[in-house]
Design an enzyme around this catalytic site. Structure first.
Site, PDB file in Angstrom:
ATOM      1  N   ASP A 143       0.845  -1.195   0.000  1.00 19.69           N
ATOM      2  CA  ASP A 143       0.000   0.000   0.000  1.00 19.69           C
ATOM      3  C   ASP A 143       0.882   1.248   0.000  1.00 19.69           C
ATOM      4  O   ASP A 143       1.713   1.426   0.888  1.00 19.69           O
ATOM      5  CB  ASP A 143      -0.870   0.009   1.270  1.00 19.69           C
ATOM      6  CG  ASP A 143      -1.786   1.229   1.320  1.00 19.69           C
ATOM      7  OD1 ASP A 143      -2.856   1.171   0.681  1.00 19.69           O
ATOM      8  OD2 ASP A 143      -1.433   2.226   1.968  1.00 19.69           O
ATOM      9  N   TYR A 156       2.957   9.841  -0.053  1.00 20.91           N
ATOM     10  CA  TYR A 156       4.033   9.239   0.734  1.00 20.91           C
ATOM     11  C   TYR A 156       5.400   9.506   0.080  1.00 20.91           C
ATOM     12  O   TYR A 156       6.441   9.271   0.695  1.00 20.91           O
ATOM     13  CB  TYR A 156       3.860   7.715   0.907  1.00 20.91           C
ATOM     14  CG  TYR A 156       2.576   7.261   1.536  1.00 20.91           C
ATOM     15  CD1 TYR A 156       1.697   8.155   2.145  1.00 20.91           C
ATOM     16  CD2 TYR A 156       2.205   5.918   1.535  1.00 20.91           C
ATOM     17  CE1 TYR A 156       0.500   7.722   2.712  1.00 20.91           C
ATOM     18  CE2 TYR A 156       1.022   5.477   2.110  1.00 20.91           C
ATOM     19  CZ  TYR A 156       0.170   6.388   2.686  1.00 20.91           C
ATOM     20  OH  TYR A 156      -1.011   5.946   3.233  1.00 20.91           O
ATOM     21  N   LYS A 167      -2.813   5.942  -4.130  1.00 15.73           N
ATOM     22  CA  LYS A 167      -3.957   6.822  -3.829  1.00 15.73           C
ATOM     23  C   LYS A 167      -3.716   8.209  -4.394  1.00 15.73           C
ATOM     24  O   LYS A 167      -2.580   8.703  -4.368  1.00 15.73           O
ATOM     25  CB  LYS A 167      -4.176   6.916  -2.312  1.00 15.73           C
ATOM     26  CG  LYS A 167      -4.214   5.580  -1.623  1.00 15.73           C
ATOM     27  CD  LYS A 167      -4.451   5.721  -0.131  1.00 15.73           C
ATOM     28  CE  LYS A 167      -3.928   4.499   0.613  1.00 15.73           C
ATOM     29  NZ  LYS A 167      -2.529   4.593   1.033  1.00 15.73           N
ATOM     30  N   HIS A 226      -7.768   9.341  -1.926  1.00  8.28           N
ATOM     31  CA  HIS A 226      -7.188   9.283  -0.577  1.00  8.28           C
ATOM     32  C   HIS A 226      -8.106   9.907   0.485  1.00  8.28           C
ATOM     33  O   HIS A 226      -8.328   9.326   1.542  1.00  8.28           O
ATOM     34  CB  HIS A 226      -5.831   9.998  -0.589  1.00  8.28           C
ATOM     35  CG  HIS A 226      -4.873   9.522   0.449  1.00  8.28           C
ATOM     36  ND1 HIS A 226      -3.516   9.471   0.256  1.00  8.28           N
ATOM     37  CD2 HIS A 226      -5.082   9.072   1.711  1.00  8.28           C
ATOM     38  CE1 HIS A 226      -2.932   9.009   1.357  1.00  8.28           C
ATOM     39  NE2 HIS A 226      -3.863   8.768   2.254  1.00  8.28           N
ATOM     40  N   PRO A 228      -3.774  -0.208  11.629  1.00  7.51           N
ATOM     41  CA  PRO A 228      -4.415  -1.318  12.362  1.00  7.51           C
ATOM     42  C   PRO A 228      -3.789  -1.563  13.730  1.00  7.51           C
ATOM     43  O   PRO A 228      -4.398  -2.217  14.573  1.00  7.51           O
ATOM     44  CB  PRO A 228      -4.194  -2.517  11.431  1.00  7.51           C
ATOM     45  CG  PRO A 228      -2.968  -2.178  10.656  1.00  7.51           C
ATOM     46  CD  PRO A 228      -3.024  -0.687  10.449  1.00  7.51           C
ATOM     47  N   LYS A 244       1.970  -1.478   8.948  1.00  6.02           N
ATOM     48  CA  LYS A 244       3.268  -0.970   8.474  1.00  6.02           C
ATOM     49  C   LYS A 244       4.358  -1.357   9.460  1.00  6.02           C
ATOM     50  O   LYS A 244       4.180  -1.253  10.681  1.00  6.02           O
ATOM     51  CB  LYS A 244       3.216   0.550   8.341  1.00  6.02           C
ATOM     52  CG  LYS A 244       4.529   1.192   7.919  1.00  6.02           C
ATOM     53  CD  LYS A 244       5.311   1.747   9.112  1.00  6.02           C
ATOM     54  CE  LYS A 244       6.754   2.008   8.783  1.00  6.02           C
ATOM     55  NZ  LYS A 244       7.516   2.451   9.978  1.00  6.02           N
ATOM     56  N   ARG A 300       9.197  -7.987  12.568  1.00  5.43           N
ATOM     57  CA  ARG A 300       7.803  -7.590  12.812  1.00  5.43           C
ATOM     58  C   ARG A 300       6.955  -7.760  11.558  1.00  5.43           C
ATOM     59  O   ARG A 300       5.768  -8.087  11.640  1.00  5.43           O
ATOM     60  CB  ARG A 300       7.742  -6.138  13.249  1.00  5.43           C
ATOM     61  CG  ARG A 300       8.264  -5.922  14.641  1.00  5.43           C
ATOM     62  CD  ARG A 300       8.294  -4.442  14.902  1.00  5.43           C
ATOM     63  NE  ARG A 300       8.699  -4.125  16.248  1.00  5.43           N
ATOM     64  CZ  ARG A 300       8.963  -2.897  16.657  1.00  5.43           C
ATOM     65  NH1 ARG A 300       8.873  -1.888  15.807  1.00  5.43           N
ATOM     66  NH2 ARG A 300       9.317  -2.670  17.896  1.00  5.43           N
TER      67      ARG A 300
HETATM   68  P1  NDP Z   1       0.257   0.959  11.959  1.00  3.64           P
HETATM   69  O1  NDP Z   1      -0.941   0.839  12.802  1.00  3.64           O
HETATM   70  O2  NDP Z   1       0.518  -0.036  10.907  1.00  3.64           O
HETATM   71  O3  NDP Z   1       1.496   1.039  12.963  1.00  3.64           O
HETATM   72  C1  NDP Z   1       2.816   1.245  12.532  1.00  3.64           C
HETATM   73  C2  NDP Z   1       3.693   1.380  13.778  1.00  3.64           C
HETATM   74  O4  NDP Z   1       3.633   0.168  14.535  1.00  3.64           O
HETATM   75  C3  NDP Z   1       5.133   1.632  13.444  1.00  3.64           C
HETATM   76  O5  NDP Z   1       5.636   2.514  14.447  1.00  3.64           O
HETATM   77  C4  NDP Z   1       5.776   0.257  13.578  1.00  3.64           C
HETATM   78  O6  NDP Z   1       7.127   0.397  13.949  1.00  3.64           O
HETATM   79  C5  NDP Z   1       4.960  -0.368  14.669  1.00  3.64           C
HETATM   80  N1  NDP Z   1       4.831  -1.829  14.541  1.00  3.64           N
HETATM   81  C6  NDP Z   1       4.494  -2.537  13.435  1.00  3.64           C
HETATM   82  N2  NDP Z   1       4.425  -3.844  13.684  1.00  3.64           N
HETATM   83  C7  NDP Z   1       4.733  -3.992  14.999  1.00  3.64           C
HETATM   84  C8  NDP Z   1       4.830  -5.119  15.854  1.00  3.64           C
HETATM   85  N3  NDP Z   1       4.608  -6.347  15.408  1.00  3.64           N
HETATM   86  N4  NDP Z   1       5.169  -4.914  17.161  1.00  3.64           N
HETATM   87  C9  NDP Z   1       5.403  -3.659  17.618  1.00  3.64           C
HETATM   88  N5  NDP Z   1       5.311  -2.547  16.848  1.00  3.64           N
HETATM   89  C10 NDP Z   1       4.979  -2.714  15.550  1.00  3.64           C
HETATM   90  O7  NDP Z   1       0.234   2.472  11.414  1.00  3.64           O
HETATM   91  P2  NDP Z   1       0.209   3.240  10.040  1.00  3.64           P
HETATM   92  O8  NDP Z   1      -0.420   4.552  10.351  1.00  3.64           O
HETATM   93  O9  NDP Z   1       1.535   3.217   9.386  1.00  3.64           O
HETATM   94  O10 NDP Z   1      -0.848   2.458   9.136  1.00  3.64           O
HETATM   95  C11 NDP Z   1      -0.477   1.409   8.269  1.00  3.64           C
HETATM   96  C12 NDP Z   1      -0.545   1.818   6.812  1.00  3.64           C
HETATM   97  O11 NDP Z   1      -1.865   2.258   6.442  1.00  3.64           O
HETATM   98  C13 NDP Z   1       0.341   3.021   6.452  1.00  3.64           C
HETATM   99  O12 NDP Z   1       1.704   2.698   6.430  1.00  3.64           O
HETATM  100  C14 NDP Z   1      -0.262   3.407   5.117  1.00  3.64           C
HETATM  101  O13 NDP Z   1       0.176   2.528   4.097  1.00  3.64           O
HETATM  102  C15 NDP Z   1      -1.760   3.226   5.406  1.00  3.64           C
HETATM  103  N6  NDP Z   1      -2.396   4.481   5.870  1.00  3.64           N
HETATM  104  C16 NDP Z   1      -3.424   5.003   5.095  1.00  3.64           C
HETATM  105  C17 NDP Z   1      -4.045   6.172   5.451  1.00  3.64           C
HETATM  106  C18 NDP Z   1      -5.147   6.706   4.597  1.00  3.64           C
HETATM  107  O14 NDP Z   1      -5.548   7.877   4.808  1.00  3.64           O
HETATM  108  N7  NDP Z   1      -5.667   5.944   3.647  1.00  3.64           N
HETATM  109  C19 NDP Z   1      -3.693   6.920   6.680  1.00  3.64           C
HETATM  110  C20 NDP Z   1      -2.683   6.261   7.460  1.00  3.64           C
HETATM  111  C21 NDP Z   1      -2.057   5.089   7.059  1.00  3.64           C
HETATM  112  P3  NDP Z   1       8.343  -0.302  13.112  1.00  3.64           P
HETATM  113  O15 NDP Z   1       8.255   0.217  11.691  1.00  3.64           O
HETATM  114  O16 NDP Z   1       9.555   0.176  13.833  1.00  3.64           O
HETATM  115  O17 NDP Z   1       8.121  -1.774  13.204  1.00  3.64           O
END
Ligand code: NDP
Length: 279
Positions: A48, A53, A78, A109, A189, A231, A237
């Site tokens: 995604d 981005y 998007k 978006h 998520p 993400k 992870r």
């Molecule tokens: P997430 O809810 O996916 O959380 C990401 C964070 O969680 C990062 O800090 C990551 O750190 C950490 N993390 C991931 N896996 C683990 C794990 N197993 N244990 C502990 N920590 C973990 O947040 P996002 O806001 O990034 O949402 C995911 C995706 O959704 C975005 O990247 C984007 O592609 C999309 N998105 C879409 C939007 C829209 O308007 N359509 C708005 C926001 C996001 P680390 O990288 O260090 O593991």
């Protein structure tokens, strides 16, 4: 246990993958290459991204570096807020397509004003008719905006990508999408690192089920019929986040998890926020 259930079935019979790697904040070639390789190795079928981005070139390079054939990966991009309207939307698609090579799923978006998203949607319908994308949809659309779009559109949105996690569930919107056969993808998520994974209830249940808090949070979404886009830029992870298909959360724990809903967003409220310049 079912390993993958179809999100959307395409005219050629293929399924949209159940899990996409989120890439917001993946900004360097090294991060992109490592994250995509890890995602492909652990069985993610989709990536995604989005114009805003500013990493679409990196995503393409990352897929090339991973050695996985492009045809095996679904890419979502998007359209950003500054590209609403029929012609601007087509131009924005072409710019993203040039960077990514090709796009499978194209979403609006953020809705913004009604008159502009309706014009933008016509451009997405054109792209779908011309088979330049396989799926068209929206993101951050609330019920009132979907009502207008469903009333006016020729082709229905197939996906709505919205904020959804244990601390923020808009069940009315989820029911609405289900009723109208719109698949829901959950962004943030894991609550975007705002503390969900340290929640006491989540940790306790995860320990009892022998899973990590992240796996439990993702499995919860899966069980309510929502498809997560976690993400991470950490390979361990990334693999952990795709390993939630082999267990079922029992009803009593589901009830506890449902009671964690606080209805507090980590992102903007789509009914109140729209800034074409914001990135
Ligand atoms: P997430 O809810 O996916 O959380 C990401 C964070 O969680 C990062 O800090 C990551 O750190 C950490 N993390 C991931 N896996 C683990 C794990 N197993 N244990 C502990 N920590 C973990 O947040 P996002 O806001 O990034 O949402 C995911 C995706 O959704 C975005 O990247 C984007 O592609 C999309 N998105 C879409 C939007 C829209 O308007 N359509 C708005 C926001 C996001 P680390 O990288 O260090 O593991």
């Amino acid at each position: 246990m079912q390993k993958s259930r179809p999100l959307l079935i395409l005219p050629d019979g293929r399924h949209i993958p159940p899990i996409f790697l989120g890439t917001w904040d993946i900004r360097t070639p090294e991060q992109a290459s490592m994250a995509i390789k890890a995602a492909m190795t652990s069985g993610y079928g989709g990536i995604d991204t989005a114009a805003c981005y500013e990493n679409e070139n990196l995503i393409r390079q990352g897929i090339n570096d991973s050695g996985v054939p492009r045809s095996k990966v679904f890419i979502t991009s998007k359209l950003w807020n500054n590209a609403h309207g029929f012609n601007p939307a087509l131009k924005a698609f072409e710019e993203s397509e040039k960077k990514l090579g090709s796009i499978d799923i194209f979403l609006i978006h953020w809705p913004g004003p009604v008159h502009s998203f309706l014009e933008t949607w016509k451009a997405l319908e054109r792209l779908y008719d011309e088979k330049r994308v396989q799926v068209i949809g929206v993101s951050n659309f609330m019920m009132s905006q979907l009502d207008i779009l469903l009333h006016e559109c020729r082709i229905k949105p197939m996906i709505n990508q919205i904020e959804c996690h244990l601390w923020y569930n808009d069940f009315m919107l989820l029911d609405y999408c289900r009723k109208h056969d719109i698949a829901v993808q959950a962004y943030s998520p894991l609550s975007a690192g705002t503390g969900l994974l340290r929640d006491k209830t989540l940790i306790e249940i995860a320990e009892k089920l022998g899973k990590t808090p992240a796996q439990l949070a993702l499995r919860y979404l899966w069980q309510i019929g929502v498809y997560p886009i976690p993400k991470s830029s950490n390979p361990k992870r990334i693999a952990e986040n795709n390993d939630f298909f082999d267990f079922e959360i029992p009803v009593n724990y589901m009830q506890k998890l449902l009671s964690m809903n606080r209805l507090v967003r980590t992102n903007k409220d789509p009914l109140q926020w729209f800034d074409p310049e914001y990135r």
